[in-house]
Design a protein around this motif. Structure first.
Motif, PDB file in Angstrom:
ATOM      1  N   TYR A 278      13.329  -2.460 -14.718  1.00  0.00           N
ATOM      2  CA  TYR A 278      12.330  -1.474 -14.318  1.00  0.00           C
ATOM      3  C   TYR A 278      11.455  -2.022 -13.193  1.00  0.00           C
ATOM      4  CZ  TYR A 278       8.204   1.540 -14.565  1.00  0.00           C
ATOM      5  OH  TYR A 278       7.172   2.380 -14.255  1.00  0.00           O
ATOM      6  N   LEU A 279      11.064  -3.294 -13.295  1.00  0.00           N
ATOM      7  CA  LEU A 279      10.195  -3.887 -12.281  1.00  0.00           C
ATOM      8  C   LEU A 279      10.872  -3.945 -10.921  1.00  0.00           C
ATOM      9  CD1 LEU A 279       8.589  -6.805 -14.307  1.00  0.00           C
ATOM     10  CD2 LEU A 279       7.505  -4.669 -13.586  1.00  0.00           C
ATOM     11  N   ASN A 280      12.188  -4.097 -10.904  1.00  0.00           N
ATOM     12  CA  ASN A 280      12.922  -4.192  -9.648  1.00  0.00           C
ATOM     13  C   ASN A 280      13.396  -2.834  -9.129  1.00  0.00           C
ATOM     14  OD1 ASN A 280      12.726  -7.015  -9.450  1.00  0.00           O
ATOM     15  ND2 ASN A 280      14.386  -7.236 -10.917  1.00  0.00           N
ATOM     16  N   ALA A 281      13.461  -1.848  -9.984  1.00  0.00           N
ATOM     17  CA  ALA A 281      14.063  -0.571  -9.596  1.00  0.00           C
ATOM     18  C   ALA A 281      13.084   0.419  -8.978  1.00  0.00           C
ATOM     19  CB  ALA A 281      14.735   0.075 -10.809  1.00  0.00           C
ATOM     20  N   PHE A 282      11.805   0.286  -9.293  1.00  0.00           N
ATOM     21  CA  PHE A 282      10.842   1.290  -8.840  1.00  0.00           C
ATOM     22  C   PHE A 282       9.717   0.638  -8.044  1.00  0.00           C
ATOM     23  CE2 PHE A 282      12.823   2.968 -12.658  1.00  0.00           C
ATOM     24  CZ  PHE A 282      13.201   4.228 -12.242  1.00  0.00           C
ATOM     25  N   PRO A 283       9.363   1.252  -6.919  1.00  0.00           N
ATOM     26  CA  PRO A 283       8.265   0.680  -6.128  1.00  0.00           C
ATOM     27  C   PRO A 283       6.904   0.849  -6.817  1.00  0.00           C
ATOM     28  CG  PRO A 283       9.083   2.688  -5.090  1.00  0.00           C
ATOM     29  CD  PRO A 283       9.983   2.396  -6.254  1.00  0.00           C
ATOM     30  N   GLU A 284       6.700   1.969  -7.478  1.00  0.00           N
ATOM     31  CA  GLU A 284       5.463   2.216  -8.231  1.00  0.00           C
ATOM     32  C   GLU A 284       5.762   2.045  -9.711  1.00  0.00           C
ATOM     33  OE1 GLU A 284       2.424   2.841  -6.903  1.00  0.00           O
ATOM     34  OE2 GLU A 284       3.358   2.589  -4.935  1.00  0.00           O
ATOM     35  N   LYS A 285       5.003   1.154 -10.363  1.00  0.00           N
ATOM     36  CA  LYS A 285       5.243   0.886 -11.782  1.00  0.00           C
ATOM     37  C   LYS A 285       4.109   1.420 -12.637  1.00  0.00           C
ATOM     38  CE  LYS A 285       7.662  -2.654  -9.820  1.00  0.00           C
ATOM     39  NZ  LYS A 285       7.635  -2.832  -8.380  1.00  0.00           N
ATOM     40  N   ASN A 286       4.479   1.902 -13.811  1.00  0.00           N
ATOM     41  CA  ASN A 286       3.514   2.356 -14.801  1.00  0.00           C
ATOM     42  C   ASN A 286       3.188   1.162 -15.694  1.00  0.00           C
ATOM     43  OD1 ASN A 286       2.449   3.320 -17.312  1.00  0.00           O
ATOM     44  ND2 ASN A 286       3.141   5.370 -16.730  1.00  0.00           N
ATOM     45  N   VAL A 287       1.925   0.745 -15.699  1.00  0.00           N
ATOM     46  CA  VAL A 287       1.514  -0.446 -16.452  1.00  0.00           C
ATOM     47  C   VAL A 287       1.780  -0.264 -17.941  1.00  0.00           C
ATOM     48  CG1 VAL A 287      -0.427  -1.934 -17.055  1.00  0.00           C
ATOM     49  CG2 VAL A 287      -0.194  -1.089 -14.725  1.00  0.00           C
ATOM     50  N   ALA A 288       1.518   0.911 -18.472  1.00  0.00           N
ATOM     51  CA  ALA A 288       1.750   1.156 -19.895  1.00  0.00           C
ATOM     52  C   ALA A 288       3.229   0.983 -20.235  1.00  0.00           C
ATOM     53  CB  ALA A 288       1.272   2.551 -20.281  1.00  0.00           C
ATOM     54  N   LEU A 289       4.098   1.449 -19.355  1.00  0.00           N
ATOM     55  CA  LEU A 289       5.528   1.298 -19.596  1.00  0.00           C
ATOM     56  C   LEU A 289       5.944  -0.170 -19.511  1.00  0.00           C
ATOM     57  CD1 LEU A 289       8.197   2.629 -20.242  1.00  0.00           C
ATOM     58  CD2 LEU A 289       8.517   3.067 -17.799  1.00  0.00           C
ATOM     59  N   VAL A 290       5.382  -0.914 -18.579  1.00  0.00           N
ATOM     60  CA  VAL A 290       5.688  -2.347 -18.472  1.00  0.00           C
ATOM     61  C   VAL A 290       5.257  -3.068 -19.739  1.00  0.00           C
ATOM     62  CG1 VAL A 290       5.143  -4.489 -17.237  1.00  0.00           C
ATOM     63  CG2 VAL A 290       5.612  -2.400 -15.951  1.00  0.00           C
ATOM     64  N   VAL A 291       4.060  -2.757 -20.236  1.00  0.00           N
ATOM     65  CA  VAL A 291       3.577  -3.386 -21.475  1.00  0.00           C
ATOM     66  C   VAL A 291       4.476  -2.999 -22.640  1.00  0.00           C
ATOM     67  CG1 VAL A 291       1.664  -3.448 -23.125  1.00  0.00           C
ATOM     68  CG2 VAL A 291       1.206  -3.610 -20.663  1.00  0.00           C
ATOM     69  N   PHE A 292       4.831  -1.731 -22.754  1.00  0.00           N
ATOM     70  CA  PHE A 292       5.706  -1.279 -23.839  1.00  0.00           C
ATOM     71  C   PHE A 292       7.052  -1.995 -23.786  1.00  0.00           C
ATOM     72  CE2 PHE A 292       9.201   1.549 -25.118  1.00  0.00           C
ATOM     73  CZ  PHE A 292       8.941   1.638 -26.484  1.00  0.00           C
ATOM     74  N   LEU A 293       7.664  -2.055 -22.609  1.00  0.00           N
ATOM     75  CA  LEU A 293       8.968  -2.709 -22.475  1.00  0.00           C
ATOM     76  C   LEU A 293       8.869  -4.206 -22.758  1.00  0.00           C
ATOM     77  CD1 LEU A 293      10.359  -0.878 -19.313  1.00  0.00           C
ATOM     78  CD2 LEU A 293      11.110  -0.600 -21.692  1.00  0.00           C
ATOM     79  N   THR A 294       7.759  -4.816 -22.379  1.00  0.00           N
ATOM     80  CA  THR A 294       7.562  -6.248 -22.651  1.00  0.00           C
ATOM     81  C   THR A 294       7.454  -6.497 -24.146  1.00  0.00           C
ATOM     82  OG1 THR A 294       6.468  -6.533 -20.513  1.00  0.00           O
ATOM     83  CG2 THR A 294       6.086  -8.230 -22.171  1.00  0.00           C
TER      84      THR A 294
END
Length: 115
Positions: free
Chosen positions: A2-18
């Motif tokens: 996800y971090l590499n695929a999208f230029p704009e990241k949703n912080v909540a989604l990054v935290v959830f995936l982590t």
């Protein structure tokens, strides 16, 4: 990914995936003692990829969160533990393959019964 695929990241989604990735890693780690007690088999090599990818992803998540000003310093020891575990698993698999290639088990003699 996800971090590499999208230029704009949703912080909540990054935290959830982590958190999800950490939970899955902990689950896999909880199963490792029983699997490693069985000795080396080529199937053990299938664990190297997820552990390496998980360590890389956790490091990426930590960097993303830190760059965004979020408190993610607490992940540093977890990142290093995951990296060390991934390296240990890769070395274990490499050693197992090298041992089997350099010192193969003797073939069963004539009249041996297959199991």
């Amino acid at each position: 990914g996800y971090l590499n695929a999208f230029p704009e990241k949703n912080v909540a989604l990054v935290v959830f995936l982590t958190v999800l990735a950490l939970g899955m890693t902990l689950f896999a780690l909880s199963r490792m003692p029983a699997l490693l007690r069985q000795g080396f088999t080529p199937a053990v090599s299938s664990y190297t990829f997820p552990f390496v990818i998980s360590a890389i992803a956790l490091r990426g998540s930590q960097n993303f969160l830190l760059q965004g000003g979020y408190p993610a310093d607490f992940l540093a020891p977890v990142v290093w533990l995951e990296i060390l575990w991934a390296v240990a698993m890769v070395l274990y698999v490499m050693y197992g393959y090298m041992r089997n290639v350099l010192f193969p088990a003797p073939a069963p003699g004539p009249g041996a019964q297959a199991v």
